[in-house]
Design a protein around this motif. Sequence first.
Motif, PDB file in Angstrom:
ATOM      1  N   GLU A  15       0.825  -1.209   0.000  1.00  0.00           N
ATOM      2  CA  GLU A  15       0.000   0.000   0.000  1.00  0.00           C
ATOM      3  C   GLU A  15       0.859   1.258   0.000  1.00  0.00           C
ATOM      4  N   LYS A  16       1.959   1.215   0.734  1.00  0.00           N
ATOM      5  CA  LYS A  16       2.881   2.355   0.787  1.00  0.00           C
ATOM      6  C   LYS A  16       3.543   2.575  -0.570  1.00  0.00           C
ATOM      7  N   VAL A  17       3.905   1.480  -1.235  1.00  0.00           N
ATOM      8  CA  VAL A  17       4.515   1.582  -2.567  1.00  0.00           C
ATOM      9  C   VAL A  17       3.536   2.225  -3.537  1.00  0.00           C
ATOM     10  N   VAL A  18       2.284   1.800  -3.487  1.00  0.00           N
ATOM     11  CA  VAL A  18       1.267   2.364  -4.373  1.00  0.00           C
ATOM     12  C   VAL A  18       1.105   3.860  -4.107  1.00  0.00           C
ATOM     13  N   SER A  19       1.054   4.249  -2.833  1.00  0.00           N
ATOM     14  CA  SER A  19       0.846   5.668  -2.512  1.00  0.00           C
ATOM     15  C   SER A  19       2.046   6.524  -2.916  1.00  0.00           C
ATOM     16  N   VAL A  20       3.244   6.001  -2.756  1.00  0.00           N
ATOM     17  CA  VAL A  20       4.436   6.759  -3.154  1.00  0.00           C
ATOM     18  C   VAL A  20       4.478   6.932  -4.664  1.00  0.00           C
ATOM     19  N   LEU A  21       4.188   5.872  -5.402  1.00  0.00           N
ATOM     20  CA  LEU A  21       4.221   5.971  -6.859  1.00  0.00           C
ATOM     21  C   LEU A  21       3.087   6.828  -7.412  1.00  0.00           C
ATOM     22  N   LYS A  23       2.180   9.597  -6.162  1.00  0.00           N
ATOM     23  CA  LYS A  23       2.684  10.973  -6.088  1.00  0.00           C
ATOM     24  C   LYS A  23       3.445  11.349  -7.350  1.00  0.00           C
ATOM     25  N   TYR A  24       3.994  10.350  -8.040  1.00  0.00           N
ATOM     26  CA  TYR A  24       4.746  10.586  -9.265  1.00  0.00           C
ATOM     27  C   TYR A  24       3.932  10.193 -10.503  1.00  0.00           C
ATOM     28  N   ASP A  25       2.615  10.197 -10.359  1.00  0.00           N
ATOM     29  CA  ASP A  25       1.682   9.894 -11.459  1.00  0.00           C
ATOM     30  C   ASP A  25       1.909   8.524 -12.078  1.00  0.00           C
ATOM     31  N   ARG A  26       2.261   7.541 -11.266  1.00  0.00           N
ATOM     32  CA  ARG A  26       2.413   6.159 -11.729  1.00  0.00           C
ATOM     33  C   ARG A  26       1.339   5.329 -11.048  1.00  0.00           C
ATOM     34  N   LYS A  27       0.454   4.756 -11.816  1.00  0.00           N
ATOM     35  CA  LYS A  27      -0.637   3.944 -11.284  1.00  0.00           C
ATOM     36  C   LYS A  27      -0.264   2.474 -11.381  1.00  0.00           C
ATOM     37  N   ILE A  28      -0.192   1.794 -10.234  1.00  0.00           N
ATOM     38  CA  ILE A  28       0.084   0.363 -10.203  1.00  0.00           C
ATOM     39  C   ILE A  28      -0.924  -0.307  -9.271  1.00  0.00           C
ATOM     40  N   THR A  29      -1.080  -1.610  -9.441  1.00  0.00           N
ATOM     41  CA  THR A  29      -1.979  -2.375  -8.577  1.00  0.00           C
ATOM     42  C   THR A  29      -1.203  -2.896  -7.368  1.00  0.00           C
ATOM     43  N   LEU A  30      -1.947  -3.424  -6.409  1.00  0.00           N
ATOM     44  CA  LEU A  30      -1.296  -4.005  -5.229  1.00  0.00           C
ATOM     45  C   LEU A  30      -0.461  -5.221  -5.608  1.00  0.00           C
ATOM     46  N   ALA A  31      -0.919  -5.993  -6.576  1.00  0.00           N
ATOM     47  CA  ALA A  31      -0.157  -7.168  -7.015  1.00  0.00           C
ATOM     48  C   ALA A  31       1.178  -6.738  -7.621  1.00  0.00           C
ATOM     49  N   GLU A  32       1.154  -5.671  -8.418  1.00  0.00           N
ATOM     50  CA  GLU A  32       2.395  -5.168  -9.003  1.00  0.00           C
ATOM     51  C   GLU A  32       3.322  -4.621  -7.924  1.00  0.00           C
TER      52      GLU A  32
END
Length: 71
Positions: A15-21, A23-32
């Motif tokens: 979840e932290k990885v998703v939220s950090v990315l 911020k840089y306009d990168r959309k990823i899923t939890l699996a990624e």
Amino acid sequence: MRQKEFAKKRNIRPEKVVSVLEKYDRKITLAEAELILELSYKFAILCIEQVKNGGSENPSPKRMTPRNLYR
């Protein structure tokens, strides 16, 4: 076995990885995000092992200039 012990000590969650990315306009899923974390931790283990073992087993030979080059 070491990897399982190391996996228990993970501090960063997907979840932290998703939220950090985000911020840089990168959309990823939890699996990624889980795959990214898994790969990052594996690289970290490899780096730590390399430092512990003193780097490469066969250091590169010293390059010496031939004596007759400047004569």
